[in-house]
Design an enzyme around this catalytic site. Structure first.
Site, PDB file in Angstrom:
ATOM      1  CD  GLU A  93      -2.537   1.079   2.765  1.00 42.45           C
ATOM      2  OE1 GLU A  93      -3.540   1.798   2.915  1.00 42.45           O
ATOM      3  OE2 GLU A  93      -2.114   0.309   3.660  1.00 42.45           O
TER       4      GLU A  93
ATOM      5  CE  LYS B 165      -8.323   0.804   3.156  1.00 40.61           C
ATOM      6  NZ  LYS B 165      -7.256   1.166   4.108  1.00 40.61           N
TER       7      LYS B 165
ATOM      8  CB  CYS C 204      -4.749  -1.641   4.405  1.00 44.66           C
ATOM      9  SG  CYS C 204      -4.254  -1.404   6.136  1.00 44.66           S
TER      10      CYS C 204
END
Length: 499
Positions: A266, A326, A372
């Site tokens: 990330e 995301k 994540c």
């Protein structure tokens, strides 16, 4: 009542020892019978709920202590949150333990109470995944994700009932000793049966043939690189160097000339890869024009104002082949929930992506990307109508320090592989990076706080699991039916006594 609450708190703390990375499962066989004993002594459902709250508080204060780590990184600005963050979150999450404790008080002692507790606990955990943006961390089903063969066997039923279904099984089986010697014997027998079922599924799993070589890159940059431009660029150069090493290894162990795909963590790139031709050229010059790189990055939206935490797919210096934004953002870390009246984060934070997707990039197997925090959301990471061949998880666990946080996060990602029947490659900036096959076997890993690369044939996928078809409906129905069975048995027992 004070002694009772202290005991409940202690039992909760003991239960936390079963969480990753300790995995002391016998702790649940002590703490859950203890909780049931305390509930049985309560004079009302309200007292039982308070007992459950004290238990949940102890469990989560220990299980979530690492929440302080990211606050300490920004201590100059958020120092005042340190004494409140973990206790406040533990108290909030503890409510989801208080409700099952209060509800099971109404059931008669014995098997009915255990069934109601297991069923309502599962439903409460399901609610925890959605209420106030959701925080599905450390479900007890992950307690059996023990590294090695034992854990691989025990997590197999997640392919049918998910991590929440495993939580139900754990609550019920670990509570049985509260019924005495017969309950203890039944608990052992059920655990043996659990292991046999898991072993049978594991032995019969036949994954597809690998279709690519995957390289996972771990640069081990500290969390400060997010705000230090010089450190971020130095880390980017390190990722280039490690990527060159990974490509060399991949080419040396690739007799069938499979496509090579590299996974960076990330926000590994400090450059806007969507618009920065020079950064894409640097990647292409390092790995070659035929190697695909999936790299964590930031990108601006079409309005030039909104910003996304994204993954970009690079092959050569040309435009990105695909992007993923995301969508399950971290509250108070990446955005501020609208329901909070006070401003904590500066600015607007990140914008949300559109949800789970499958990236179809020519030359590599279709991939389901997650970033994540998204990996802890069971049943919400894959677009099932467009099923990928593998899962690419990019994360930056540097914010958690060398604590239990990265280990708990790793266990959650492993559960997603089993639930979906898909191999998972996990690139974490400071670790732990790993590759899991579609049954949750760990193929290889890089430990915490190290630089390195993992290079291996991408494990093949399995046919869609039952959980992939049913999603969260599977543990939901199981939880409701288990609780209702406890109610029915309880009513039947009361009617029998009256006659």
């Amino acid at each position: 009542m004070r002694k009772t609450l202290i005991l409940a708190l202690i039992f909760g703390i003991v239960a936390a020892l079963a969480l990753p990375p300790v995995y002391l499962l016998p702790a649940l066989w002590v703490s859950l019978p203890g909780l049931i004993w305390l509930i049985g002594r309560a004079k009302s459902w309200r007292q039982a709920g308070v007992i459950g709250l004290a238990f949940g508080f102890g469990l989560n204060v220990v299980g979530l202590y690492w929440i302080t780590e990211p606050i300490l990184i920004e201590a100059a600005q958020f120092w005042w949150l340190v004494p409140f963050a973990v206790p406040g979150l533990a108290l909030a999450v503890g409510v989801f333990t208080a409700v099952p404790a209060a509800l099971c008080w109404f059931a008669p002692p014995g098997l009915p109470r255990l069934l109601v507790l297991a069923g309502t606990w599962t439903i409460a955990d399901l609610a925890l995944q959605f209420v106030f943006t959701g925080f599905p961390w450390n479900f007890w089903g992950t307690d059996v994700a023990i590294p090695g063969l034992i854990g691989t066997v025990l997590i197999q039923p997640a392919a049918w009932i998910g991590v929440l279904g495993l939580t139900l099984c754990i609550v019920f089986v670990a509570s049985l000793p509260s019924l005495g010697l017969r309950g203890f014997a039944a608990s052992i027998a059920l655990m043996v049966a659990w292991a046999v079922v898991g072993g049978l599924r594991l032995s019969r799993a036949r994954p597809a043939t690998p279709a690519a070589i995957v390289g996972v890159i771990q640069g081990d940059g500290t969390a400060e690189f997010a705000s230090d431009r010089t450190a971020a660029i130095a880390l980017f150069r390190r990722y280039l160097r490690l990527s060159a090493d990974a490509v060399a290894k991949a080419r040396a162990t690739n007799p069938h000339n499979l496509p090579i795909v590299l996974l960076w963590p990330e926000t590994a790139s400090p450059f806007m890869l969507q618009t920065d031709v020079g950064a894409r050229q640097a990647i292409a010059d390092t790995v070659g024009p035929d190697v695909t790189v999936i790299a964590g990055m930031l990108r601006f939206g079409a309005d030039g104002q909104s910003i996304y935490n994204s993954l970009g797919v690079v092959r050569g210096p040309g435009p990105l082949l695909a992007t993923y934004d995301k969508w399950h953002l971290v509250p108070f870390g990446e955005y501020q929930p609208a329901w909070l009246p006070m401003q904590i984060l500066p600015g607007e934070g990140f914008s949300r992506g559109t949800g789970p997707t499958t990236l179809h990039v020519p030359g590599i197997p279709p991939v389901g990307p997650i970033i994540c925090y998204e990996s802890v959301f069971s049943g919400q990471i894959i677009k099932e109508s467009d099923r990928p061949d593998w899962i690419a998880l990019a994360t930056n666990d540097a914010w958690f320090g060398n604590s239990s946080g990265p280990r708990q996060h790793l266990a959650a990602g492993r559960m997603r592989a089993v639930e979906e029947g898909l191999p998972l490659a996990r690139a974490a900036n400071t670790g732990i990076s790993a590759i899991f096959d579609a049954s949750g076997r760990e193929e290889m890993r890089i430990g915490h706080g190290r630089q390195g690369v993992l290079v291996a044939p991408l494990p093949g996928r399995l046919p869609p699991t039952l959980f992939a078809y049913w999603g969260l409906w599977a543990p939901s129905i199981l939880g409701i039916c288990t609780a209702l069975l406890g109610v029915v048995l309880g009513v039947r027992r009361r009617l029998f006594r009256k006659t």
